[in-house]
Design a protein around this motif. Structure first.
Motif, short mmCIF file in Angstrom:
data_model
loop_
_atom_site.label_atom_id
_atom_site.label_comp_id
_atom_site.label_asym_id
_atom_site.label_seq_id
_atom_site.Cartn_x
_atom_site.Cartn_y
_atom_site.Cartn_z
N VAL A 184 0.84 -1.21 0.00
CA VAL A 184 0.00 0.00 0.00
C VAL A 184 0.87 1.25 0.00
O VAL A 184 0.66 2.17 -0.78
CB VAL A 184 -0.96 0.00 1.21
N TRP A 185 1.90 1.29 0.88
CA TRP A 185 2.78 2.48 0.92
C TRP A 185 3.50 2.65 -0.41
O TRP A 185 3.63 3.75 -0.91
CB TRP A 185 3.82 2.39 2.03
N TYR A 186 3.96 1.54 -0.94
CA TYR A 186 4.74 1.64 -2.17
C TYR A 186 3.87 2.16 -3.31
O TYR A 186 4.34 2.87 -4.20
CB TYR A 186 5.35 0.27 -2.53
N SER A 225 6.90 -1.27 7.87
CA SER A 225 6.63 -1.17 6.43
C SER A 225 6.78 0.24 5.89
O SER A 225 7.19 0.44 4.74
CB SER A 225 5.22 -1.68 6.13
N LEU A 226 6.48 1.25 6.71
CA LEU A 226 6.48 2.63 6.23
C LEU A 226 7.81 3.06 5.56
O LEU A 226 7.79 3.79 4.57
CB LEU A 226 6.11 3.57 7.38
N PRO A 227 8.95 2.60 6.08
CA PRO A 227 10.21 3.06 5.47
C PRO A 227 10.35 2.75 3.98
O PRO A 227 11.21 3.33 3.32
CB PRO A 227 11.28 2.33 6.27
N VAL A 228 9.50 1.87 3.42
CA VAL A 228 9.63 1.59 1.99
C VAL A 228 9.42 2.89 1.19
O VAL A 228 9.99 3.10 0.13
CB VAL A 228 8.66 0.48 1.53
N ILE A 229 8.60 3.79 1.75
CA ILE A 229 8.40 5.08 1.09
C ILE A 229 9.71 5.84 1.04
O ILE A 229 10.10 6.39 0.01
CB ILE A 229 7.32 5.92 1.82
N ALA A 230 10.42 5.82 2.16
CA ALA A 230 11.70 6.53 2.20
C ALA A 230 12.68 5.92 1.20
O ALA A 230 13.40 6.64 0.50
CB ALA A 230 12.27 6.47 3.61
N VAL A 231 12.65 4.59 1.08
CA VAL A 231 13.57 3.94 0.14
C VAL A 231 13.24 4.38 -1.28
O VAL A 231 14.11 4.84 -2.03
CB VAL A 231 13.46 2.40 0.27
#
Ligand code: ATP
Length: 872
Positions: free
Chosen positions: A778-780, A844-850
């Motif tokens: 979802v974040w991605y 999971s949220l850090p995938v946005i940062a990546v």
């Protein structure tokens, strides 16, 4: 009132005279009356063929399963069923069915979009009724109608030719013979073959040159072509190069996925002693999770949505691959009149050489085919060439009545206007005197005149042209009719110049903006016109074209060597007094320089250049059927700005397809790599095969599908065109995909192991792992909405309502998955507490940062041109 014999189809019309046809069909040279036409329409029916058999819905649904990825899934379902793993079977079956349903519904939508577009391209016919020329829908043509044949027009019924002037017809649709056949109207032997019937013209064929009239002898299914549907400007429903590449990719992926699954299963058994059945189920889960089975449906809907958006913007796509090509166009070669200019013409100045202004007014009235009449609300109703209409309006201001004049002195002979010889001639009997009147480009007419200082008149013309005015020279001659012959072999000479008429046709405001938008988007605009070089250069400057100079003329191009021609083609922006043959040469030269070329055209002679161009663009209003059929795109409004808008839309569509791929690849990879990693390391599976199937089922078509609705990214028209043969996955994106997939795998495995180490039950840890994986996706999705730009702004978050909708849907589904007892029973899930949810979000949220960090790094490395207001 009339008694048309029912057996008209059996008459050998070519072996009879036109008069016989007139008599037999109970009609007249000046056409049927409207009442007669209406009666015959009732009697004979519409001029359309029976609709071709449609594929039934069952066949269309079945076709959805015809896909290698789906075969693999069906195979997996059968095997799991054989092993008695019913949950897996049911979930795989659901994946297959949901996918097919979505594909089926989307395809239906795509088809109705194409149907709507087909009806926008409905053919028309020019007939004479009640003695007047009228444009009607081709479906309303009836036997006995007098059809007017003009260059580039598609003939809508079988006709017995009544009059013909230099008429030749391209009968390739019927006979396969591509060389146009001369049509004289002559009666031939009843045994004559189709191609030798000089007195007939058939439905579905195209007028190549000249003009004429014909008596309609057969319509609809009774025509030679029989299948009148083929007359409808067809919209081909083919796949695109991108879809073919994706299909190939799908096949390659399936092979790789099956191989990896097999190796993983064997490794599990051999290295870690897992049970064979358990490993087999893991392999099935792995394969199903990895297969991007939703991709074909997503491609179809993205293209269909794009085609619909384009149609709303007046660009009708006739061939689907053009949607992709649009996005990589580097040069647009555009006509001037009506496309870049408004085509609202007004006579602004005249210069009289001989005779009076009145005489000039008479000449232009006689030597025109347009008609101008007054609507009820006092506005003018114009039919035909707008420039001729301007001349008629001008004649009216002199107190003349062009219609009455033409009716009193009908044309005896004539040479129709053609953009190659650039003039038109017409012969009339005026009070016993034969008056030949000629109007055309000054370069074409002035040299045919006598008793004037040619240079002086050319100078006068240039001075007017430099102000952006469009020019016509008008001349006449009194001839003795007996020995007078006029055609392209006997062209008019020894004329008396009456004068010059200068007409203003200002540039379209929106074209000026669109030219600027194209320049920012790295697309060069070239104006290719039959008009005077000075006129063209002046208009070019007003439009803001680069390097307008004084314009290059067709004659100058002819004098160049191939190498110089190619250099000139690349460098100049204004090409004037060019003929359609030059257009073809220009397209070829530009393509040889590596350009992707869009070329506009309207005339029958433009067809070769339109076909040759990467994207041929035909005019929907002024264009001929021949031009339309040679083109990929038809502009319903003939407006240049629409081309720029279409290019923008083409870029958006391509972007959205790429975005879906970039979303699906790492998420599917992560889903399957989690199983691969666990098996190779020898861990308990963090997610069971049925659970992975569930994740795949709910995410595959919901999340990625939302990207099909993505609006344009800022800067779509601020970056250079995409390389046409560039890679499917844009440069630099591969590393983003790997990073994202690794983040998802590591995060999901880590949270599972952590929970286990904290003493959580297996079912609980697995439920948490599944939810974390879904949240990752979802974040991605939010990040995947933008290829290059940051998603951290309001439009990045809210710009596409389907994205939050898909997100909410998925989260509700996960809540059910976690807490609903039947789901807990089916999937072995376990309720989670708030702590676990917070943990899942934090991991999971850090995938946005990546993903965003990668974008940022890329933007720094490959800076993109800044764009201002890019809306064309
Ligand atoms: P474009 O190719 O941009 O549409 P255009 O309409 O100016 O340009 P043509 O239609 O080939 O190009 O016209 C070339 C020239 O021929 C015009 O500048 C005008 O002088 C002359 N001309 C155009 N239409 C007619 C006509 N109906 N009768 C006589 N002369 C014409």
């Amino acid at each position: 009132m009339f008694a048309v014999e029912k057996d008209t189809d059996r008459v050998q019309w070519h072996a009879h005279s036109a008069e016989k046809a007139i008599e037999h069909l109970d009609t007249r040279h000046d056409g049927l009356t409207h009442d007669e036409a209406a009666d015959r329409l009732k009697q004979y029916g519409r001029n359309v063929a029976a609709a071709p058999a449609q594929r039934g819905w069952l066949a269309r649904l079945a076709a959805q399963f015809h896909n290698i990825l789906i075969y693999v899934l069906i195979g997996a379902a059968l095997v799991t069923a054989a092993l008695g793993h019913w949950i897996d079977t049911a979930v795989i079956a659901l994946v297959v069915i949901i996918n097919a349903l979505i594909g089926f519904i989307q395809e239906g939508k795509a088809e109705s979009a194409m149907d709507a577009i087909r009806s926008m391209l409905a053919p028309e016919a020019m007939v004479r009724r009640n003695g007047q020329r009228e444009t009607i829908s081709a479906t309303e043509v009836v036997p006995g109608d007098i059809l007017i044949l003009e260059p580039g027009g598609r003939i809508s019924a079988d006709v017995r030719i009544a009059t013909a002037r230099g008429l030749s017809i391209d009968e390739s649709a019927l006979t396969g013979e591509s060389v146009p056949v001369e049509k004289t109207g002559a009666q031939v032997d009843s045994e004559a073959a189709l191609g030798d019937r000089h007195g007939m013209a058939y439905a579905g064929t195209l007028v190549a040159t000249g003009e004429g009239t014909g008596i309609v002898v057969a319509t609809a299914d009774r025509t030679e072509l029989g299948q009148v549907t083929e007359m409808l400007a067809s919209v081909e429903n083919v796949t695109t190069p991108l879809l073919r590449r994706l299909n190939r990719l799908g096949k390659q992926l399936s092979v790789i996925i099956l191989a990896v699954s097999a190796i993983t299963a064997v490794a599990g058994v051999v290295l870690h002693g897992f049970s064979a059945v358990e490993m087999f189920m893991a392999a099935v889960g792995l394969a199903v999770a990895a297969i991007p089975e939703g991709l074909p449906a997503i491609m179809t809907i993205t293209l269909a949505l794009g085609v619909q958006r384009l149609a709303r913007r007046n660009a009708i796509i006739r061939r689907l691959p053009a949607v992709e090509t649009l996005g990589s166009i580097t040069v647009i070669c555009s006509d001037k009149t009506g496309t870049l200019t408004r085509n609202e013409m007004t006579v602004q100045e005249v210069a009289i050489a001989n005779g009076s202004e009145q005489r000039l007014g008479e000449a232009v009235s006689l030597c025109s085919d347009a008609t101008v009449s007054v609507n009820k609300d006092d506005s003018l109703k114009i039919s035909g060439d707008p420039m001729e209409a301007a001349l008629l309006v001008y004649a009216q201001t002199l107190g003349l009545e062009p219609n009455a004049l033409r009716q009193a002195h009908p044309r005896l002979e004539g040479i129709p206007f053609d953009s190659t010889h650039r003039y038109m001639a017409s012969l009339h009997d005026i009070n016993g005197e034969h008056r030949l009147v000629v109007k055309g480009a000054p370069e074409a007419v002035v040299p045919r005149c006598q008793g004037i200082d040619e240079d002086e008149w050319h100078r006068k013309a240039e001075a007017m042209a430099e102000r952006g005015l469009r020019l016509l020279a008008v001349a006449e001659r009194i001839v003795s009719h007996d020995d007078f012959k006029m055609d392209l072999d006997h062209q008019p000479e020894d004329l008396t110049l009456l004068g010059l008429v200068a007409i203003i046709d200002p540039p379209r405001e929106e074209a000026i903006k669109a030219v600027a938008a194209c320049r920012r988007a790295g697309i060069r605009v070239k104006m290719i016109t039959g008009d005077h070089a000075h006129t063209a250069a002046a208009i070019g400057q007003q439009l803001g074209l680069e390097d307008t100079g004084r314009g290059v003329t067709g004659a100058e191009l002819d004098a160049l060597s191939d190498a110089d021609f190619s250099a000139k083609a690349g460098q100049a922006s204004v090409f004037a007094r060019v003929s359609p043959a030059h257009k073809l040469r220009l397209v070829k030269a530009l393509q040889a320089n590596g350009e992707i070329v869009a070329m506009t055209g309207d005339g029958v002679n433009d067809a070769p250049a339109l076909k040759r161009a990467d994207v041929g663009v035909a005019m929907g209003q002024q264009g001929t059927d021949a031009a339309r059929e040679a083109s990929e795109v038809v502009l319903a409004d003939d407006n240049f700005a629409t081309i720029a808008a279409a290019i923008r839309e083409g870029r958006v569509i391509y972007d959205n397809i790429v975005k879906s791929i970039l979303f699906m690849l790492p998420t599917n990879a992560a889903q399957s790599l989690i199983l691969v990693a666990a098996v190779f390391i020898g861990l308990t599976l963090p997610i069971t095969p049925p659970q992975i199937l569930w994740v795949n089922m709910i995410t595959a078509v919901t999340l990625a599908l939302a990207l099909a609705f993505e609006p344009a990214e800022e800067g779509v028209m601020g970056r250079a065109p995409r390389a046409a043969d560039g890679p499917l996955i844009p440069k630099g994106m591969g590393s983003r995909l790997i990073l994202v997939a690794c983040t998802m795998v590591i995060g999901t495995m880590a949270i599972f192991l952590w929970e286990r180490s904290q003493g959580a039950e297996l079912a609980e840890a697995r439920t948490l792992a599944v939810n974390t994986l879904v949240l990752f996706e979802v974040w991605y999705l939010f990040s995947a909405r933008r290829l290059h730009q940051s998603s951290f702004n309001l439009s990045g978050v809210l710009g596409n309502r389907y994205v939050p909708m898909a997100g909410v849907f998925i989260i509700l589904a996960q809540i059910a998955f976690t807490y609903a007892p039947p789901m807990q029973f089916l999937f072995d899930t376990h309720s989670l507490g708030v702590r676990e949810w917070i943990l899942a979000i934090l991991v999971s949220l850090p995938v946005i940062a990546v993903a965003e960090g990668h974008k940022w790094w890329q933007r720094k490395r490959l800076p993109m041109p800044k764009s201002g207001n890019e809306q064309p």
